[in-house]
Write an enzyme that holds these catalytic residues in place. Structure first.
Site, short mmCIF file in Angstrom:
data_model
loop_
_atom_site.label_atom_id
_atom_site.label_comp_id
_atom_site.label_asym_id
_atom_site.label_seq_id
_atom_site.Cartn_x
_atom_site.Cartn_y
_atom_site.Cartn_z
N ALA A 1 0.85 -1.19 0.00
CA ALA A 1 0.00 0.00 0.00
C ALA A 1 0.90 1.25 0.00
O ALA A 1 2.06 1.18 0.39
CB ALA A 1 -0.94 0.02 1.20
N PHE A 2 0.31 2.38 -0.42
CA PHE A 2 1.13 3.59 -0.58
C PHE A 2 1.69 4.09 0.73
O PHE A 2 2.64 4.88 0.74
CB PHE A 2 0.32 4.70 -1.27
N LYS A 3 1.13 3.65 1.85
CA LYS A 3 1.62 4.14 3.15
C LYS A 3 3.08 3.74 3.40
O LYS A 3 3.74 4.30 4.26
CB LYS A 3 0.71 3.68 4.28
N ASP A 4 3.58 2.76 2.63
CA ASP A 4 5.00 2.41 2.72
C ASP A 4 5.90 3.62 2.46
O ASP A 4 6.96 3.74 3.07
CB ASP A 4 5.34 1.32 1.67
N ALA B 1 5.88 5.94 5.59
CA ALA B 1 6.43 5.24 6.76
C ALA B 1 7.93 5.04 6.62
O ALA B 1 8.69 5.21 7.58
CB ALA B 1 5.71 3.91 6.96
#
Ligand SMILES: *Cc1c(COP(=O)(O)O)cnc(C)c1O
Length: 441
Positions: free
Chosen positions: A105-108, A111
């Site tokens: 997911a793009f939250k990688d 983060a």
């Protein structure tokens, strides 16, 4: 670069403080004091630059001299170590795939960048700092993976027992080392309440200094600009004038796109696509901000009634509503429309959308119907396998399972089961020893 609190423009801190504190003491979000401008020549020649070089050029003014150039380049390279391909899905509609990172997911992106910055700032600290997060799934997985093996940082993730998908649970519980999952016998709201109480607990903070990896942290928000530029690099020759449709929940991702435009990226228009949690589409219609209660949907990472980053969008547009309305349209879609478009796009284009990307795709189609001469890119924010459990039945078996997911299923789960009770969690945190503690010192 200095950052000010949106509750008090006089209160300013360094990038380091903004990253370490997350939020100003008056609970205001941090916002950069000036909007840097990119060189016209850089944008002109963007096709000649690597993704890593683009990332460095985009972020350097926001960091200033607080991280040395070679270290910042290293952090950007570790953030962007996977591809961001664009796929044509249907007429004038392209998917920007943001799900090729470690947790799909793009939250990688946010983060990993934040982990790099915090690791740098903590490099000489005597005591490790503990990143404490509550998660309903995606955020915790990205944070766990991003902070894995970062020296000086330990991570504790609270997740609601039996309420995350099998895949998400494996992502949260199988890393070990400096990552510890607490499986809370309660809901996501319980997890969030416990985390908030912990941050106010002086006795706990004295024993175990805590920090948050919340999505409002500037080090998670700003690196999301990178892939808007990377998309532009790929589209520019054929389509120099694109609209971006962004499936939105907390509005951090779209707000990063708007910051990218503010520093120089040419963008024709933004579309903020939501599920039935439609506070912003209603606001754009009526000018009234009336958050209701969050309703569960298929695109559950966007089940947000009161999006925290919207104040940053208002700040960017100088609270000028007509100007915001000229730059952004916002539409909402229900689960039935979402499921139907997932089936139709698979049947007609053989492209598998996830429910969040499907909302983005729907937003783009609605805008294209009004302005057929435009070309659009919608953000595919997660791999469809992450939401396999709730995909429409007749396309579920067509969802491809990437090999890195296969190996996850074989990994062992390790969590500490705790009651949804602050005192129980506190006691656990006071005594927690990390199995691989040499990593953390
Ligand atoms: C978090 C998330 C979103 C929403 O992004 P915001 O920045 O909160 O608007 C959309 N899709 C997926 C898959 C997510 O995990």
């Amino acid at each position: 670069m200095q950052y000010y609190s949106l509750h008090n423009p006089e209160y300013k801190v360094s990038f380091e403080t903004a990253v370490t504190e997350g939020m100003a003491p008056d609970k205001g979000l941090y916002f950069p004091e000036t909007i840097p401008q990119l060189d016209a020549a850089f944008l002109e020649n963007i096709h000649q630059y690597s993704d890593q070089e683009i990332g460095y050029q985009v972020i350097k003014a926001f960091v200033g001299d607080e991280i040395p150039e070679d270290k910042l380049r290293e952090i950007v390279a570790a953030t962007l170590h996977f591809p961001f391909p664009i796929q044509k899905v249907s007429r004038a509609s392209y998917a920007l795939e943001l799900f090729h990172g470690p947790t799909l997911a793009f939250k990688d992106v946010g983060a990993r960048f934040m982990a790099g910055c915090l690791g740098h700032f903590r490099r000489n600290a005597k005591k490790p700092v503990t990143v404490l997060v509550a998660t309903s799934g995606d955020t915790g997985a990205a944070v766990a993976s991003g902070f894995y093996n970062v020296p000086g940082v330990e991570v504790v993730i609270l997740y609601p027992s039996r309420m995350v998908s099998t895949l998400q649970e494996k992502q949260l519980t199988s890393l070990g080392g400096n990552i510890q999952a607490l499986e809370v016998l309660g809901t996501f709201d319980d997890c969030q309440r416990i985390v908030k109480t912990a941050f106010l607990d002086q006795e706990l903070q004295a024993k175990r200094p805590l920090t948050s990896a919340n999505s409002i942290n500037v080090a998670r928000w700003l690196p999301q600009m990178f892939y808007y530029f990377i998309a532009y690099k790929q589209m520019k020759a054929a389509h120099p004038n694109i609209v971006f449709s962004v499936p939105s929940g907390n509005f951090g991702n779209i707000c990063a796109g708007m910051m990218a435009a503010a520093i120089g990226l040419p963008v024709a228009h933004f579309i903020a696509a939501t599920n039935v949690n439609d506070t912003i589409p209603r606001f754009m219609q009526s000018g009234k901000y009336e958050p209701g209660r969050a309703v569960p949907t298929l695109s559950n990472a966007m089940d947000v009634a009161d999006p925290s980053n919207f104040v940053r969008i208002l700040e960017l547009y100088g609270k000028n509503f007509p100007q915001l309305a000229a730059s952004m349209s916002s539409y909402s879609f229900n689960d039935k429309e979402t499921a139907r478009v997932m089936e139709r796009v698979w049947k007609e284009s053989h492209y598998m959308l996830d429910p969040h990307g499907a909302v983005g795709y729907l937003g783009l189609q609605k805008y294209l119907a009004e302005d057929p001469d435009i070309t659009g890119v919608f953000l595919e924010t997660a791999h469809p396998v992450k939401f396999e459990d709730t995909a429409p039945k007749n396309i579920r078996d067509d969802i491809h399972t990437p090999s890195k997911v296969m190996s996850l299923y074989g990994k062992e789960k390790s969590s500490i089961v705790v009651a949804a009770d602050y005192q129980v969690v506190k006691k656990t945190l006071m005594h927690l020893e990390f199995r691989n503690s040499e990593l953390s010192h």
